[in-house]
Design a protein around this motif. Sequence first.
Motif, mmCIF file in Angstrom:
data_model
loop_
_atom_site.group_PDB
_atom_site.id
_atom_site.type_symbol
_atom_site.label_atom_id
_atom_site.label_comp_id
_atom_site.label_asym_id
_atom_site.label_seq_id
_atom_site.Cartn_x
_atom_site.Cartn_y
_atom_site.Cartn_z
ATOM 1 N N ALA A 106 -22.537 41.110 -1.405
ATOM 2 C CA ALA A 106 -23.002 40.298 -0.647
ATOM 3 C C ALA A 106 -23.849 39.032 -1.107
ATOM 4 N N LYS A 107 -24.386 39.054 -2.380
ATOM 5 C CA LYS A 107 -24.835 37.991 -2.897
ATOM 6 C C LYS A 107 -23.742 36.961 -3.693
ATOM 7 N N LEU A 108 -22.773 37.678 -4.082
ATOM 8 C CA LEU A 108 -21.654 36.985 -4.515
ATOM 9 C C LEU A 108 -20.889 36.298 -3.584
ATOM 10 N N MET A 109 -20.734 36.838 -2.324
ATOM 11 C CA MET A 109 -20.090 36.162 -1.233
ATOM 12 C C MET A 109 -21.011 34.915 -0.361
ATOM 13 N N GLU A 110 -22.387 35.041 -0.606
ATOM 14 C CA GLU A 110 -23.493 34.086 -0.275
ATOM 15 C C GLU A 110 -22.886 32.938 -1.285
ATOM 16 N N LEU A 111 -22.798 33.229 -2.589
ATOM 17 C CA LEU A 111 -22.688 32.199 -3.454
ATOM 18 C C LEU A 111 -21.428 31.515 -3.171
ATOM 19 N N ASP A 112 -20.380 32.111 -3.155
ATOM 20 C CA ASP A 112 -19.051 31.624 -2.807
ATOM 21 C C ASP A 112 -19.098 30.746 -1.677
ATOM 22 N N SER A 113 -19.630 31.278 -0.616
ATOM 23 C CA SER A 113 -19.509 30.210 0.685
ATOM 24 C C SER A 113 -20.548 29.200 0.270
ATOM 25 N N GLY A 114 -21.432 28.961 -0.272
ATOM 26 C CA GLY A 114 -22.197 27.888 -0.952
ATOM 27 C C GLY A 114 -21.364 26.781 -1.597
ATOM 28 N N MET A 115 -20.631 27.423 -2.598
ATOM 29 C CA MET A 115 -19.878 26.843 -3.405
ATOM 30 C C MET A 115 -18.629 26.133 -2.474
ATOM 31 N N HIS A 116 -17.946 26.904 -1.702
ATOM 32 C CA HIS A 116 -16.782 26.281 -0.917
ATOM 33 C C HIS A 116 -17.351 25.342 -0.234
ATOM 34 N N ARG A 117 -18.614 25.502 0.635
ATOM 35 C CA ARG A 117 -19.049 24.367 1.729
ATOM 36 C C ARG A 117 -19.521 23.195 0.680
ATOM 37 N N THR A 118 -19.788 23.222 -0.427
ATOM 38 C CA THR A 118 -20.166 22.044 -1.249
ATOM 39 C C THR A 118 -19.074 21.386 -1.585
ATOM 40 N N ILE A 119 -17.900 21.982 -1.975
ATOM 41 C CA ILE A 119 -16.625 21.225 -2.287
ATOM 42 C C ILE A 119 -16.103 20.735 -1.051
ATOM 43 N N TYR A 120 -16.145 21.313 0.092
ATOM 44 C CA TYR A 120 -15.679 20.706 1.226
ATOM 45 C C TYR A 120 -16.415 19.274 1.547
ATOM 46 N N GLN A 121 -17.802 19.240 1.446
ATOM 47 C CA GLN A 121 -18.712 18.155 1.356
ATOM 48 C C GLN A 121 -18.257 17.044 0.546
ATOM 49 N N CYS A 122 -17.848 17.287 -0.694
ATOM 50 C CA CYS A 122 -17.533 16.322 -1.597
ATOM 51 C C CYS A 122 -16.364 15.764 -1.486
ATOM 52 N N ALA A 123 -15.438 16.287 -0.472
ATOM 53 C CA ALA A 123 -14.116 15.636 -0.312
ATOM 54 C C ALA A 123 -14.158 14.552 0.832
ATOM 55 N N HIS A 124 -15.525 14.336 1.419
ATOM 56 C CA HIS A 124 -15.867 13.273 2.344
ATOM 57 C C HIS A 124 -15.004 13.260 3.342
ATOM 58 N N ASN A 125 -14.602 14.237 3.985
ATOM 59 C CA ASN A 125 -13.782 14.071 5.326
ATOM 60 C C ASN A 125 -14.336 14.982 6.240
ATOM 61 N N ALA A 126 -15.147 14.546 7.226
ATOM 62 C CA ALA A 126 -15.729 15.473 8.104
ATOM 63 C C ALA A 126 -14.595 16.375 8.978
ATOM 64 N N TYR A 127 -13.591 15.777 9.118
ATOM 65 C CA TYR A 127 -12.560 16.840 10.007
ATOM 66 C C TYR A 127 -12.180 17.767 9.070
ATOM 67 N N LEU A 128 -11.729 17.622 7.857
ATOM 68 C CA LEU A 128 -11.453 18.716 6.967
ATOM 69 C C LEU A 128 -12.423 19.546 6.652
ATOM 70 N N GLU A 129 -13.555 19.366 6.620
ATOM 71 C CA GLU A 129 -14.811 20.079 6.294
ATOM 72 C C GLU A 129 -15.038 20.822 7.349
ATOM 73 N N GLY A 130 -14.743 20.418 8.592
ATOM 74 C CA GLY A 130 -15.137 21.336 9.719
ATOM 75 C C GLY A 130 -14.194 22.383 9.969
ATOM 76 N N SER A 131 -12.758 21.779 9.686
ATOM 77 C CA SER A 131 -11.759 22.946 9.766
ATOM 78 C C SER A 131 -11.903 24.058 8.801
ATOM 79 N N LEU A 132 -12.376 23.606 7.608
ATOM 80 C CA LEU A 132 -12.115 24.595 6.261
ATOM 81 C C LEU A 132 -13.349 25.512 6.568
ATOM 82 N N THR A 133 -14.616 24.932 7.022
ATOM 83 C CA THR A 133 -15.596 25.761 7.108
ATOM 84 C C THR A 133 -15.455 26.768 8.214
ATOM 85 N N GLU A 134 -15.003 26.460 9.330
ATOM 86 C CA GLU A 134 -14.356 27.679 10.258
ATOM 87 C C GLU A 134 -13.499 28.685 9.504
#
Length: 224
Positions: free
Chosen positions: A136-164
């Motif tokens: 559970a902790k590993l997945m929590e950290l994994d999700s945080g890492m992925h969401r941060t990478i999405y934000q770093c891409a600086h494309n709101a549409y890509l970020e939204g799609s990947l988050t879902e």
Amino acid sequence: MTSESGRAESSTRQPQAAPLRDQAYVALRDKLVMLEIPPGAPIHEEEITSSLGLGRTPVRQALRRLEVERLVAIHPRRGTFAADVHITDLSQIAEIRLHLESQAAGWAAQRATQEERDTLRSLLVEMQQAESDDPAKLMELDSGMHRTIYQCAHNAYLEGSLTELHNLMARIWYLFAPRLPQAARLMEDHAPLVEAIIAGDRDKAQHLAARHVSDFESAVKAVL
């Protein structure tokens, strides 16, 4: 004096709280993704409003948003339920993520600010220090890492799609994590990916992101 007072008030003003509908959405999303609300379980508005301390309107708004994101199913005259997890969806989700995760990692390597690269480094250190026997902790950290990478891409549409898509994938992870012997190794794959992003190596970041998605799909299929 008025100007100075205004600046002082502005500098000490507390950040505004997220809208109630967003608070309800995040709380419900996390419960659904982490399977605290099991797939197929009924969702009762009265219980949700009571447990979250929110009114019916923001909860209903959150549920409608979660329905669009395929995390809940709303059936007229029957009620609202946590969406089922269909393992047959894994290949379709992975097929899309394979390309979008790669694109996000490449753009992150190109576009991330220094502050964002520092954040990625901190998240990586936290992930490396986490207990490997706590899925559970590993997945929590994994999700945080992925969401941060999405934000770093600086494309709101890509970020939204990947988050879902990541939320849907995470439900599959929580369902099968106890049976995945290499769960910790999958988390270790983040290290070279994050290093590539921090170094600004677009091609390497894209390759490693695609491999990470592919490895997860293969790991789940291996225990079916």
